[in-house]
Design an enzyme around this catalytic site. Structure first.
Site, PDB file in Angstrom:
ATOM      1  N   GLY A 197       5.143   2.069 -10.880  1.00 36.72           N
ATOM      2  CA  GLY A 197       4.238   3.217 -10.917  1.00 36.72           C
ATOM      3  C   GLY A 197       4.207   3.960 -12.243  1.00 36.72           C
ATOM      4  O   GLY A 197       3.675   5.062 -12.330  1.00 36.72           O
TER       5      GLY A 197
ATOM      6  N   GLY B  38       1.577  -2.564  -6.228  1.00 39.57           N
ATOM      7  CA  GLY B  38       1.418  -1.268  -5.572  1.00 39.57           C
ATOM      8  C   GLY B  38       0.064  -0.663  -5.903  1.00 39.57           C
ATOM      9  O   GLY B  38      -0.955  -0.969  -5.277  1.00 39.57           O
ATOM     10  N   GLY B  39       0.016   0.190  -6.914  1.00 42.36           N
ATOM     11  CA  GLY B  39      -1.187   0.964  -7.242  1.00 42.36           C
ATOM     12  C   GLY B  39      -2.450   0.124  -7.385  1.00 42.36           C
ATOM     13  O   GLY B  39      -3.521   0.515  -6.900  1.00 42.36           O
TER      14      GLY B  39
ATOM     15  N   GLU C   4      11.645  -6.169  -9.387  1.00 46.31           N
ATOM     16  CA  GLU C   4      10.905  -4.962  -9.741  1.00 46.31           C
ATOM     17  C   GLU C   4      11.818  -3.997 -10.495  1.00 46.31           C
ATOM     18  O   GLU C   4      12.604  -3.258  -9.861  1.00 46.31           O
ATOM     19  CB  GLU C   4      10.400  -4.249  -8.481  1.00 46.31           C
ATOM     20  CG  GLU C   4       9.470  -5.058  -7.626  1.00 46.31           C
ATOM     21  CD  GLU C   4       8.572  -4.165  -6.781  1.00 46.31           C
ATOM     22  OE1 GLU C   4       7.362  -4.275  -6.922  1.00 46.31           O
ATOM     23  OE2 GLU C   4       9.094  -3.338  -6.013  1.00 46.31           O
TER      24      GLU C   4
ATOM     25  N   TRP D  25       0.817  -1.223   0.000  1.00 49.83           N
ATOM     26  CA  TRP D  25       0.000   0.000   0.000  1.00 49.83           C
ATOM     27  C   TRP D  25       0.844   1.264   0.000  1.00 49.83           C
ATOM     28  O   TRP D  25       0.311   2.361  -0.146  1.00 49.83           O
ATOM     29  CB  TRP D  25      -0.914   0.018   1.226  1.00 49.83           C
ATOM     30  CG  TRP D  25      -1.996  -1.008   1.246  1.00 49.83           C
ATOM     31  CD1 TRP D  25      -2.285  -1.933   0.269  1.00 49.83           C
ATOM     32  CD2 TRP D  25      -2.936  -1.228   2.299  1.00 49.83           C
ATOM     33  NE1 TRP D  25      -3.350  -2.706   0.671  1.00 49.83           N
ATOM     34  CE2 TRP D  25      -3.780  -2.288   1.904  1.00 49.83           C
ATOM     35  CE3 TRP D  25      -3.157  -0.623   3.541  1.00 49.83           C
ATOM     36  CZ2 TRP D  25      -4.810  -2.773   2.708  1.00 49.83           C
ATOM     37  CZ3 TRP D  25      -4.185  -1.092   4.352  1.00 49.83           C
ATOM     38  CH2 TRP D  25      -5.004  -2.157   3.930  1.00 49.83           C
ATOM     39  N   LYS D  26       2.148   1.099   0.278  1.00 51.32           N
ATOM     40  CA  LYS D  26       3.023   2.276   0.416  1.00 51.32           C
ATOM     41  C   LYS D  26       2.406   3.224   1.452  1.00 51.32           C
ATOM     42  O   LYS D  26       1.855   2.752   2.437  1.00 51.32           O
ATOM     43  CB  LYS D  26       3.247   2.929  -0.949  1.00 51.32           C
ATOM     44  CG  LYS D  26       3.743   1.903  -1.973  1.00 51.32           C
ATOM     45  CD  LYS D  26       4.214   2.491  -3.261  1.00 51.32           C
ATOM     46  CE  LYS D  26       4.649   1.364  -4.181  1.00 51.32           C
ATOM     47  NZ  LYS D  26       5.222   1.834  -5.436  1.00 51.32           N
TER      48      LYS D  26
HETATM   49  P1  PGA Z   1       3.221  -0.404  -8.767  1.00 50.51           P
HETATM   50  O1  PGA Z   1       4.261  -0.549  -7.547  1.00 50.51           O
HETATM   51  O2  PGA Z   1       2.448  -1.683  -8.819  1.00 50.51           O
HETATM   52  O3  PGA Z   1       2.371   0.784  -8.396  1.00 50.51           O
HETATM   53  O4  PGA Z   1       4.039  -0.186  -9.996  1.00 50.51           O
HETATM   54  C1  PGA Z   1       4.896  -1.773  -7.275  1.00 50.51           C
HETATM   55  C2  PGA Z   1       5.832  -1.630  -6.115  1.00 50.51           C
HETATM   56  O5  PGA Z   1       6.418  -0.552  -5.941  1.00 50.51           O
HETATM   57  O6  PGA Z   1       5.999  -2.568  -5.332  1.00 50.51           O
END
Ligand code: PGA
Length: 259
Positions: free
Chosen positions: A179, A240-241, A173, A12-13
């Site tokens: 992102g 993430g998103g 990653e 979720w950051k």
């Molecule tokens: P993202 O992020 O799916 O928004 O690209 C992935 C992450 O940073 O783990």
């Protein structure tokens, strides 16, 4: 997906306060069947202030989802203002800890050496590290992807027993994919995941290479997750998103299982 148990983690950051986190967790619980959750590890990695709320919601509603943290210090306790220790997380029922995310490497001074300290501390406290590795666009352009991720994984697992390496997770990653809506091709990601597995096998020995789970992460969405996780050697995803909305995340999990 392979015989290794796939793991799909929601990072979720810095999103969702503890009340939003409770609503999210309940909503995901409604949407996720026990049969689906039985086929893979689903992990939620909320910000620290929401860990306790997510933990109690998962327990109270018997939701078959595991708790993860986004970061940790390596010492058990001490004068480290603002930090959170491995035993504190373990006590909360945290099972997975993201270590060395590229945002921490780029924005908060994380190095291969501090990643290694955190990995060893996480393992020592019986939790599973999700070690993030990945090349920058510049490294990729000059053909340095494999060299970069190999150096990152070998540094991360230095001094970690082979059995613990075998049960760890690496999130591949590419920094330029996080992102941005851009991704490598699934074939490309698979080749790098295999290079990571080979490097781990050669470095740690035992069954570390065969056992370690390698996720793909970076702009994973409902529409593309199947392409990645159906590749042999890619054992899930770090999201993430597309993990921020529980309905979307539930659809993404379903898409991963369908392939
Ligand atoms: P993202 O992020 O799916 O928004 O690209 C992935 C992450 O940073 O783990």
């Amino acid at each position: 997906m392979s015989e290794r148990r796939p793991v799909i983690a929601a990072n979720w950051k810095m999103h969702h306060d503890h009340l939003a986190a409770i609503r999210y967790t309940q909503e995901l619980g409604y949407r996720l069947s026990g049969e689906e959750a039985g086929r893979l590890d689903v992990v939620l990695c909320p910000p620290f202030p929401a860990l306790r709320s997510v933990q109690t919601t998962l327990e109270a509603d018997r939701i078959p989802v595991l708790l993860g943290a986004q970061h940790v210090h390596w010492e058990d306790e001490g004068p480290f203002t603002g930090e959170v220790s491995p035993p504190m997380l373990a006590k909360l029922g945290v099972r997975y800890v993201i270590v060395g995310h590229s945002e921490r490497r780029q924005l908060f001074g994380e190095t291969d050496e501090t990643v290694n300290r955190r990995v060893r501390a996480v393992v020592r406290h019986g939790m599973t590290p999700i070690v993030c590795v990945g090349e920058t666009a510049e490294e990729r352009d000059r053909g340095g992807t494999v060299e970069r991720v190999r150096a990152q994984v070998t540094a991360a697992f230095e001094g970690v027993p082979a059995a613990a390496v075998a049960s760890a997770v690496v999130a591949y990653e590419p920094v330029w994919a996080i992102g941005t809506g851009r991704t490598p091709t699934a074939a490309d990601a698979q080749a790098t995941a295999e290079a990571i597995r080979d490097a781990v096998g050669a470095f740690a020995g035992g069954n570390a290479g065969a056992g370690i789970r390698v996720q793909y992460g970076g702009s994973v969405k409902v529409g593309n997750i199947g392409e990645f996780v159906t590749r042999p050697g890619i054992d899930g995803a770090l999201v993430g998103g597309a993990s921020l909305d529980p309905e979307e995340f539930a659809r993404l999990l379903r898409a991963a299982l369908v392939g």
